[in-house]
Design an enzyme around this catalytic site. Structure first.
Site, PDB file in Angstrom:
ATOM      1  CB  THR A 285      -1.112   0.129   1.204  1.00  0.00           C
ATOM      2  OG1 THR A 285      -0.271  -0.030   2.298  1.00  0.00           O
ATOM      3  CG2 THR A 285      -2.164  -1.107   1.176  1.00  0.00           C
TER       4      THR A 285
ATOM      5  CB  CYS B 151      16.385   6.122  -4.282  1.00  0.00           C
ATOM      6  SG  CYS B 151      16.358   6.987  -2.901  1.00  0.00           S
TER       7      CYS B 151
ATOM      8  N   GLY C  71      10.981  10.223  -1.537  1.00  0.00           N
ATOM      9  CA  GLY C  71      11.938   9.411  -0.872  1.00  0.00           C
ATOM     10  C   GLY C  71      11.628   9.162   0.510  1.00  0.00           C
TER      11      GLY C  71
ATOM     12  NE  ARG D 216      -1.420   1.808   9.443  1.00  0.00           N
ATOM     13  CZ  ARG D 216      -0.257   1.472   9.440  1.00  0.00           C
ATOM     14  NH1 ARG D 216      -0.191   0.760  10.622  1.00  0.00           N
ATOM     15  NH2 ARG D 216       0.613   2.026   8.883  1.00  0.00           N
TER      16      ARG D 216
ATOM     17  CG  HIS E 137      16.310  11.056  -5.664  1.00  0.00           C
ATOM     18  ND1 HIS E 137      15.287  11.711  -5.147  1.00  0.00           N
ATOM     19  CD2 HIS E 137      16.457   9.886  -4.608  1.00  0.00           C
ATOM     20  CE1 HIS E 137      14.693  11.105  -3.896  1.00  0.00           C
ATOM     21  NE2 HIS E 137      15.665  10.120  -3.642  1.00  0.00           N
TER      22      HIS E 137
ATOM     23  NE  ARG F 206      19.326  -0.293   0.968  1.00  0.00           N
ATOM     24  CZ  ARG F 206      18.683   0.859   1.045  1.00  0.00           C
ATOM     25  NH1 ARG F 206      19.232   1.969   1.547  1.00  0.00           N
ATOM     26  NH2 ARG F 206      17.546   0.983   0.527  1.00  0.00           N
TER      27      ARG F 206
ATOM     28  CG  ASN G 166      12.530   9.489  -5.847  1.00  0.00           C
ATOM     29  OD1 ASN G 166      11.922  10.155  -6.484  1.00  0.00           O
ATOM     30  ND2 ASN G 166      11.967   9.189  -4.696  1.00  0.00           N
TER      31      ASN G 166
END
EC number: 1.2.1.11
Length: 340
Positions: free
Chosen positions: A11, A129, A160, A39, A241, A99, A314
């Site tokens: 979402t 990004c 972002g 929710r 970006h 990462r 981005n």
């Protein structure tokens, strides 16, 4: 035969873009599920010409699902990505949580696809990004001249920070015309008609975490010997970006060869016309897949220097598209098994 695909955080702005990208690229899907918090369960989302009803991530069983495209926020990925991976679902995670894990490949398919072969935990990380668009542009130049150092200043869109960041820019901009005081919630200062030189929290050395991410992620993806210093700035742009990049190389640079390499590089579009408007701005890259490079020129202040301007969507290449491309590359390399 297609794959069973789970989109986690469906979402959110990136989750919706993942669904859109999967449909547009005709990703081979037998079954797809949209997952989000309790929710959001029951909400309906578009997927091509279909409508998906959002299911509850907290009660979902990942057993039998082939790939999970995660973008739910770091703390949620930290909990549920290992659960999915243990169930045999390959996780491609868009958050920052995994990462820098040495056992998790950090992948931009145009730059380091072979890293996918070193996956150990059934988890692959999607880079930041701002890092993605920069390394896509730097890779062909690195192959030619051997990159040593990068100085980059970013001009990062409010998307972002997600939908709430976009809403804040819209509300502050609209409010400014009727003299409403700006409501500051998502950013450190007013973002409308302003620039904020802080993205994420400050670290001990004075850099922000966003700036740290660009440095360490570039080294992990491109070359551990490359030095990077970044200044990351939030600007009042909704999507797209921008980056001003100055790169220093070990070998003498040739502008004509650099242009040709960028023209031929996967994922890069060079538009560098030395005239008014002969460059790409963020509003022009929205909905596009490429990293656009403009203003390419020699930097005379350092040996073997090049400077350029780079823009990219981005939400797309900086997030959703790169994640989908990772899955496509895994299929091409025969690294994504089917459970069906």
């Amino acid at each position: 035969m297609g794959y069973r695909v789970a989109v986690v955080g469906a979402t959110g702005a990136v989750g919706r873009e993942i669904l859109k990208t999967l449909a547009e690229r005709d990703f081979p899907i037998d079954e797809i599920v949209a997952l989000a918090s309790p929710r959001s369960a029951g909400r309906e989302l578009s997927f091509g010409d279909r409508v998906l009803k959002v299911q509850n991530l907290e009660t979902f069983d990942f057993k039998g699902w082939d790939v999970g495209l995660f973008s739910p926020g770091g703390s949620v990925s930290a909990k549920y990505a290992p659960i999915a991976a243990k169930a045999g679902c390959v996780v491609i995670d868009n958050t920052s949580h995994f990462r820098m894990d040495p056992d998790v490949p950090l992948v931009v398919p145009e730059v380091n696809p072979d890293a996918l072969k070193r996956m150990k935990r059934n988890i692959i990380a999607n880079p930041n990004c701002s890092t993605i668009q920069m390394v896509v542009a730097l890779k062909p130049l690195h192959d030619l001249f051997t990159l040593k150092r990068v100085v980059v200043s970013t001009y990062q869109a409010v998307s972002g920070a997600g939908k709430d960041g976009m809403d804040e820019l819209f509300a502050q901009t609209r409010g400014s015309f009727v003299n409403d005081p700006p409501k500051i919630e998502q950013f450190q200062k007013q973002i409308a008609f302003n620039c904020i030189p802080q993205i994420d929290r400050f670290m001990d050395d004075g850099a922000t975490k966003e700036e740290w991410k660009m440095a360490v992620e570039t080294r992990k993806i491109l070359d551990p010997d490359v030095s990077v210093i970044a200044t990351c700035v939030r600007v009042p742009v909704f999507i797209g970006h921008s980056e001003a990049v100055v790169a220093e190389f070990a070998e003498p640079v040739d502008l004509a060869r650099a242009r040709e390499a960028l023209r031929e590089a996967d994922g890069v579009i060079l538009r560098d016309e030395r005239e008014d408007g002969g460059y790409v701005t963020p509003i022009e890259c929205v909905g596009e897949d490429a990293s656009y490079v403009s203003r390419l020129r020699v930097d005379p202040t350092v040996p073997n220097g090049l400077a350029f301007w780079c823009v990219s969507d981005n939400l797309r290449k900086g997030a959703a598209l790169n994640a989908v491309q990772i899955a496509e590359t895994m299929i091409a390399l025969d690294l994504l098994p089917r459970h069906g």
